[in-house]
Design a protein around this motif. Structure first.
Motif, short mmCIF file in Angstrom:
data_model
loop_
_atom_site.label_atom_id
_atom_site.label_comp_id
_atom_site.label_asym_id
_atom_site.label_seq_id
_atom_site.Cartn_x
_atom_site.Cartn_y
_atom_site.Cartn_z
N ASN A 15 -52.21 -95.64 -8.60
CA ASN A 15 -52.55 -96.11 -9.95
C ASN A 15 -53.48 -95.11 -10.65
N ILE A 16 -54.49 -94.65 -9.94
CA ILE A 16 -55.43 -93.67 -10.51
C ILE A 16 -54.72 -92.36 -10.83
N SER A 17 -53.85 -91.92 -9.92
CA SER A 17 -53.11 -90.67 -10.13
C SER A 17 -52.23 -90.77 -11.37
N LEU A 18 -51.60 -91.92 -11.57
CA LEU A 18 -50.76 -92.12 -12.74
C LEU A 18 -51.59 -92.10 -14.02
N ALA A 19 -52.80 -92.67 -13.94
CA ALA A 19 -53.68 -92.68 -15.11
C ALA A 19 -54.11 -91.26 -15.47
N ILE A 20 -54.41 -90.44 -14.48
CA ILE A 20 -54.80 -89.05 -14.73
C ILE A 20 -53.64 -88.27 -15.34
N THR A 21 -52.44 -88.48 -14.80
CA THR A 21 -51.25 -87.78 -15.32
C THR A 21 -50.98 -88.19 -16.76
N LEU A 22 -51.10 -89.47 -17.05
CA LEU A 22 -50.88 -89.95 -18.41
C LEU A 22 -51.92 -89.37 -19.37
N SER A 23 -53.15 -89.25 -18.90
CA SER A 23 -54.20 -88.69 -19.77
C SER A 23 -53.90 -87.24 -20.12
N LEU A 24 -53.26 -86.50 -19.20
CA LEU A 24 -52.83 -85.14 -19.52
C LEU A 24 -51.76 -85.16 -20.60
N GLY A 25 -50.89 -86.19 -20.55
CA GLY A 25 -49.88 -86.35 -21.59
C GLY A 25 -50.51 -86.58 -22.96
N TRP A 26 -51.60 -87.35 -23.01
CA TRP A 26 -52.33 -87.55 -24.28
C TRP A 26 -52.86 -86.22 -24.79
N LEU A 27 -53.44 -85.43 -23.88
CA LEU A 27 -54.03 -84.15 -24.26
C LEU A 27 -52.98 -83.21 -24.82
N VAL A 28 -51.85 -83.08 -24.11
CA VAL A 28 -50.80 -82.15 -24.52
C VAL A 28 -50.22 -82.54 -25.88
N TYR A 29 -50.15 -83.82 -26.15
CA TYR A 29 -49.58 -84.32 -27.40
C TYR A 29 -50.32 -83.75 -28.61
N TYR A 30 -51.61 -83.51 -28.46
CA TYR A 30 -52.41 -83.04 -29.59
C TYR A 30 -52.67 -81.54 -29.58
N LEU A 31 -52.22 -80.85 -28.56
CA LEU A 31 -52.42 -79.41 -28.53
C LEU A 31 -51.52 -78.73 -29.57
N PRO A 32 -51.96 -77.62 -30.14
CA PRO A 32 -51.13 -76.89 -31.10
C PRO A 32 -49.85 -76.39 -30.45
N PRO A 33 -48.79 -76.19 -31.24
CA PRO A 33 -47.57 -75.60 -30.69
C PRO A 33 -47.88 -74.26 -30.02
N LYS A 34 -47.08 -73.94 -29.01
CA LYS A 34 -47.18 -72.69 -28.26
C LYS A 34 -48.40 -72.64 -27.34
N SER A 35 -49.14 -73.75 -27.20
CA SER A 35 -50.25 -73.77 -26.25
C SER A 35 -49.93 -74.78 -25.17
N ALA A 36 -50.23 -74.41 -23.93
CA ALA A 36 -50.00 -75.29 -22.77
C ALA A 36 -48.57 -75.82 -22.74
N THR A 37 -47.61 -74.91 -22.96
CA THR A 37 -46.21 -75.35 -22.98
C THR A 37 -45.77 -75.90 -21.64
N THR A 38 -46.32 -75.37 -20.55
CA THR A 38 -45.96 -75.85 -19.22
C THR A 38 -46.22 -77.34 -19.08
N LEU A 39 -47.37 -77.79 -19.58
CA LEU A 39 -47.70 -79.21 -19.50
C LEU A 39 -46.86 -80.06 -20.46
N SER A 40 -46.18 -79.42 -21.40
CA SER A 40 -45.40 -80.18 -22.38
C SER A 40 -44.26 -80.95 -21.73
N VAL A 41 -43.90 -80.57 -20.53
CA VAL A 41 -42.84 -81.30 -19.82
C VAL A 41 -43.24 -82.74 -19.56
N LEU A 42 -44.54 -83.04 -19.65
CA LEU A 42 -45.01 -84.41 -19.46
C LEU A 42 -44.43 -85.37 -20.49
N GLY A 43 -44.04 -84.83 -21.65
CA GLY A 43 -43.46 -85.69 -22.68
C GLY A 43 -42.24 -86.45 -22.20
#
Length: 348
Positions: A15-43
Motif C-alpha cells: 500500500n505504501i509503495s503504491l502511494a509513493i508511485t502514485l505521488s510520482l505520477g502527480w509530480l510528472v503530470y505537472y512537469l514541463p514537456p520534455k522533462s522527466a520523460t522516462t517517468l511519463s510512462v506512469l501516466g
C-alpha cells in the motif's frame, strides 16, 4: 496469528509503495514537456494505481483500520490533481436546438488488415457513421477508399481525406467530413513520424470555426501479454520513452497553431495517451474536455488487458458550450468512437 500479522505487514508495505508511485505520477503530470520523460510512462499505470487504492481503502475500512486513510488521501489528491476518472450521468439534458455534433473515431483502416476476425467490418463502420449522422465527422487511421464512399459523400458534401493517388503513401491517413462548407484546409506535419494532424475552417451558419484532427504518435504495442512477452522489456521501454518524447513535441506543434487561430477552436482525435499524462495536460491547456463536461462512466475508448482507458478526446475552447458527450460501445476497431454536442456561445 504471526502469519496473519505478516500478511497484514506485507499488504501495508505494498500500500505504501503504491502511494509513493502514485505521488510520482502527480509530480510528472505537472512537469514541463520534455522533462522527466522516462517517468511519463506512469501516466499509463495511474488508472491501475487508482483502482488498487480503491481496493486497499475497502480492505482496511472493512477491518476498521486507520490505514485506510492513506488510500483515501491518495484518491482525494488524485481527484484534485487529475479530475474525475469516473463521471456520473448528467442530471439534465441541455436543449440542443441550436447545437451541432462532432464525432471522433479511429477506424484502424476500416479493418483492411483483418485485425478483427469478422466479415464486413468496413461496411459496419460506415453504417454506424451514417446511423449516428454527426454534423462533423473526424476520422483517424482512415482508409484511402474513404475518398469516395457514396453514402458518406451524400451525407457530407464537404470533406478532406489526406490521401493523394499516385503519391507514395507512408503516413497514417486523417480525414474530416462536414455538413457545413469547408473554407480552408491545412496539414500539420510531424517530423520523423507517420502520424500527423490537420485543421479545417468550417462556415458554421454565420460563423467560422476551426476544427483540428490530431493523431499523435502511436506506440504500436499490441495490448496482449503474449506479444509483450516476445519483446525484450528493456527494448520495449526504450521504444515507449521515444514515443512519449515524440508525443510531447507534437502537442507543442499543434498548440503553436491553436494559439494564433482567428476562429473558435475544436480539437478531436486520438492522443494515444491517458488523461493522467503530461501529454493530455499540455494538450488540454485551457480547452474544455467534452467528457469531463457532459460525459458519464469511465469514458473508455480503448482497452489494455481489459482495463478501460480514455485516449480519444474532443476538446473545445471557451467559445463553446458542451451540452452532451457520448461514448459508444462499438467494437469495430481497437478504438471506440466518441461524440459531443456543442453550442457556439452568442457572446464569443
Amino acid at each position: 496469528m504471526e502469519k496473519r500479522s505478516l500478511i497484514k505487514s506485507i499488504f501495508w508495505k505494498i500500500n505504501i509503495s503504491l502511494a509513493i508511485t502514485l505521488s510520482l505520477g502527480w509530480l510528472v503530470y505537472y512537469l514541463p514537456p520534455k522533462s522527466a520523460t522516462t517517468l511519463s510512462v506512469l501516466g499509463f499505470i495511474v488508472p491501475i494505481l487508482l483502482m488498487l487504492h480503491v481496493l486497499f481503502l475497502l480492505l482496511w475500512a472493512a477491518k476498521k483500520k486507520k490505514k485506510a486513510f492513506l488510500s483515501l488521501l491518495c484518491l482525494i489528491l488524485s481527484f484534485l490533481i487529475f479530475g474525475t476518472f469516473y463521471r456520473f450521468s448528467p442530471s439534465d439534458k441541455v436543449d440542443g436546438s441550436d447545437s451541432f455534433s462532432v464525432m471522433s473515431y479511429n477506424v484502424r483502416s476500416l479493418n483492411r488488415n483483418d485485425n478483427i476476425p469478422l466479415a464486413n467490418v468496413d461496411s459496419s463502420i460506415i453504417s454506424f457513421m451514417l446511423k449516428e449522422t454527426p454534423d462533423i465527422l473526424v476520422v483517424q487511421e482512415a482508409h484511402y477508399a474513404m475518398r469516395s464512399i457514396t453514402p458518406l459523400d451524400e451525407m457530407y458534401p464537404y470533406k478532406f481525406v489526406d490521401f493523394e493517388y499516385g503519391v507514395p503513401q507512408t503516413n497514417v491517413i486523417n480525414a474530416l467530413y462536414s455538413k457545413y462548407p469547408i473554407t480552408n484546409v491545412q496539414l500539420i506535419d510531424f517530423p520523423k513520424s507517420d502520424n500527423g494532424a490537420l485543421f479545417v475552417d468550417i462556415a458554421l451558419k454565420s460563423d467560422t470555426i476551426r476544427v483540428y484532427n490530431a493523431h499523435l504518435q502511436s506506440f504500436n504495442v499490441v495490448p496482449d501479454m503474449e506479444h509483450l512477452q516476445n519483446e525484450a522489456s528493456r527494448k520495449l521501454f526504450r521504444r515507449i520513452i521515444q514515443v512519449l518524447k515524440r508525443q510531447e513535441e507534437q502537442v507543442l506543434t499543434i498548440l503553436e497553431h491553436i494559439i494564433v487561430s482567428p476562429y473558435p477552436v475544436l480539437l478531436a482525435g486520438d492522443l494515444n495517451n491517458t488523461q493522467f499524462s503530461k501529454v493530455y495536460r499540455v494538450m488540454r491547456s485551457d480547452l474544455q474536455d467534452s467528457f469531463l463536461e457532459a460525459g458519464s462512466g469511465f469514458g473508455k475508448t480503448f482497452k489494455i488487458f481489459d482495463l478501460p482507458m480514455r485516449i480519444d478526446y474532443i476538446f473545445a475552447d471557451r467559445h463553446f458550450e458542451v451540452t452532451e458527450h457520448t461514448n459508444y460501445n462499438v467494437e469495430l476497431s481497437d478504438h471506440e468512437p466518441v461524440m459531443a454536442r456543442l453550442r457556439l456561445k452568442s457572446d464569443k
